[in-house]
Design a protein around this motif. Structure first.
Motif, PDB file in Angstrom:
ATOM      1  N   ALA A  31      40.574 -11.797  68.137  1.00 36.56           N
ATOM      2  CA  ALA A  31      40.381 -10.340  68.049  1.00 36.56           C
ATOM      3  C   ALA A  31      41.531  -9.772  67.228  1.00 36.56           C
ATOM      4  O   ALA A  31      42.683 -10.138  67.430  1.00 36.56           O
ATOM      5  N   LYS A  32      41.204  -8.876  66.317  1.00 41.92           N
ATOM      6  CA  LYS A  32      42.255  -8.327  65.447  1.00 41.92           C
ATOM      7  C   LYS A  32      43.135  -7.361  66.219  1.00 41.92           C
ATOM      8  O   LYS A  32      42.662  -6.446  66.866  1.00 41.92           O
ATOM      9  N   THR A  33      44.445  -7.585  66.141  1.00 39.85           N
ATOM     10  CA  THR A  33      45.387  -6.703  66.827  1.00 39.85           C
ATOM     11  C   THR A  33      46.206  -5.962  65.777  1.00 39.85           C
ATOM     12  O   THR A  33      46.242  -6.353  64.614  1.00 39.85           O
ATOM     13  N   LYS A  88      44.186  -4.423  74.447  1.00 40.74           N
ATOM     14  CA  LYS A  88      42.879  -5.040  74.745  1.00 40.74           C
ATOM     15  C   LYS A  88      42.654  -6.298  73.905  1.00 40.74           C
ATOM     16  O   LYS A  88      42.334  -7.366  74.424  1.00 40.74           O
ATOM     17  N   SER A  89      42.823  -6.134  72.593  1.00 42.87           N
ATOM     18  CA  SER A  89      42.553  -7.269  71.704  1.00 42.87           C
ATOM     19  C   SER A  89      43.549  -8.399  71.970  1.00 42.87           C
ATOM     20  O   SER A  89      43.167  -9.578  71.973  1.00 42.87           O
ATOM     21  N   SER A  90      44.800  -8.049  72.219  1.00 44.83           N
ATOM     22  CA  SER A  90      45.818  -9.075  72.497  1.00 44.83           C
ATOM     23  C   SER A  90      45.486  -9.856  73.764  1.00 44.83           C
ATOM     24  O   SER A  90      45.692 -11.067  73.828  1.00 44.83           O
ATOM     25  N   LYS A 119      42.743   0.293  65.700  1.00 46.53           N
ATOM     26  CA  LYS A 119      42.340  -0.872  64.917  1.00 46.53           C
ATOM     27  C   LYS A 119      40.880  -1.255  65.183  1.00 46.53           C
ATOM     28  O   LYS A 119      40.114  -1.509  64.262  1.00 46.53           O
ATOM     29  N   THR A 120      40.515  -1.280  66.455  1.00 48.66           N
ATOM     30  CA  THR A 120      39.160  -1.697  66.829  1.00 48.66           C
ATOM     31  C   THR A 120      38.255  -0.468  66.872  1.00 48.66           C
ATOM     32  O   THR A 120      38.519   0.461  67.618  1.00 48.66           O
ATOM     33  N   GLN A 121      37.201  -0.458  66.048  1.00 50.23           N
ATOM     34  CA  GLN A 121      36.363   0.747  65.967  1.00 50.23           C
ATOM     35  C   GLN A 121      34.922   0.525  66.411  1.00 50.23           C
ATOM     36  O   GLN A 121      34.181   1.478  66.593  1.00 50.23           O
ATOM     37  N   VAL A 150      33.924  -8.650  75.498  1.00 49.78           N
ATOM     38  CA  VAL A 150      33.650  -7.539  74.586  1.00 49.78           C
ATOM     39  C   VAL A 150      34.895  -6.675  74.418  1.00 49.78           C
ATOM     40  O   VAL A 150      35.448  -6.168  75.390  1.00 49.78           O
ATOM     41  N   ASP A 151      35.306  -6.553  73.168  1.00 44.37           N
ATOM     42  CA  ASP A 151      36.474  -5.742  72.813  1.00 44.37           C
ATOM     43  C   ASP A 151      35.964  -4.374  72.359  1.00 44.37           C
ATOM     44  O   ASP A 151      35.228  -4.283  71.374  1.00 44.37           O
ATOM     45  N   LEU A 152      36.325  -3.346  73.101  1.00 46.82           N
ATOM     46  CA  LEU A 152      35.849  -2.000  72.769  1.00 46.82           C
ATOM     47  C   LEU A 152      36.936  -1.211  72.040  1.00 46.82           C
ATOM     48  O   LEU A 152      38.123  -1.465  72.236  1.00 46.82           O
TER      49      LEU A 152
END
Ligand code: GTP
Ligand code: MG
Length: 203
Positions: free
Chosen positions: A50-52, A36-38, A58-60, A74-76
């Protein structure tokens, strides 16, 4: 659509704390590590936005990125990684389902699944949940660069056959690769069309 600016706005623990719902937004959801982030970074052409991570989970929080000062990506946080307690899982569900249900400016959700895998239980459950609640979504098959054309086609066909058991009409589908930037144009075209609807409705 051309991306002129992409900036991180905030991370929120629930939908009430998200930015004011005045701009159209598009969420990315899927299993942890699916990319997702990538993909958000590929879309915005910014490898650091976005942090990958190679480590799942990783994404909280719910992460808002403002694009062209007009709309949000929006990165979930991802679901389905092994080392998660029941309490954490219930927390994730409440946070995400509330967000998906109640976020009034959410125009579409991109549900990401790994192009290499057979339909997975948690992914199917999520897709069914979107269908049952009549929430719009696009199915995105990620990491396509890891497959040959033939294996990719087989994999897509398998998914379609699986969905056809329950769905009269198949959902919109896009094949993506954050490495080859595949699927980015298609995703942006969908967003552009939905943005127009949002802005028209505001007039
Ligand atoms: P969580 O935040 O844990 O939910 O994960 P995520 O879905 O945001 O995944 P992320 O973007 O952090 O990517 C996970 C891993 O997959 C990283 O090592 C990425 O480099 C890799 N990856 C992501 N997208 C692609 C892709 O399109 N192709 C390839 N080959 N690797 C990818
Ligand atoms: Mg992530």
């Amino acid at each position: 659509m051309i991306i002129h600016t992409a900036k991180f706005v905030k991370s929120s623990p629930d939908y009430r704390k998200c930015p004011e719902p005045k701009k159209p937004e598009y969420a990315f959801i899927g299993r942890s590590n699916v990319g997702k982030s990538s993909l958000i970074n590929a879309i915005t052409n910014n490898r650091k936005l976005a942090k990958t991570s190679g480590t799942p989970g990783k994404t909280q929080l719910i992460n808002h990125f403002e694009i062209n000062e007009e709309w949000y990506l929006v990165d979930l946080p991802g679901y389905g990684f092994a080392k998660i307690s029941k309490v954490m899982r219930a927390k994730w569900e409440k946070m995400i389902l509330d967000y998906l249900f109640k976020r009034v400016n959410l125009m579409n959700t991109f549900i990401l699944v790994d192009a290499r895998h057979e339909p997975q239980k948690l992914d199917i459950e999520l897709i069914e949940w979107f269908g049952a609640n009549q929430l719009p979504f696009t199915l995105v098959f990620t990491k396509s660069d890891k497959l040959t054309k033939k294996r990719l086609n087989d994999s897509l066909q398998r998914y379609k056959n699986y969905l056809k058991q329950d769905w009269e009409e198949l959902p919109a589908m896009i094949v993506s690769s954050a490495i080859d930037k595949l699927g980015v144009e298609e995703i942006l075209a969908q967003i552009e069309a939905a943005n127009q609807l949002f802005f028209e409705a505001q007039k």
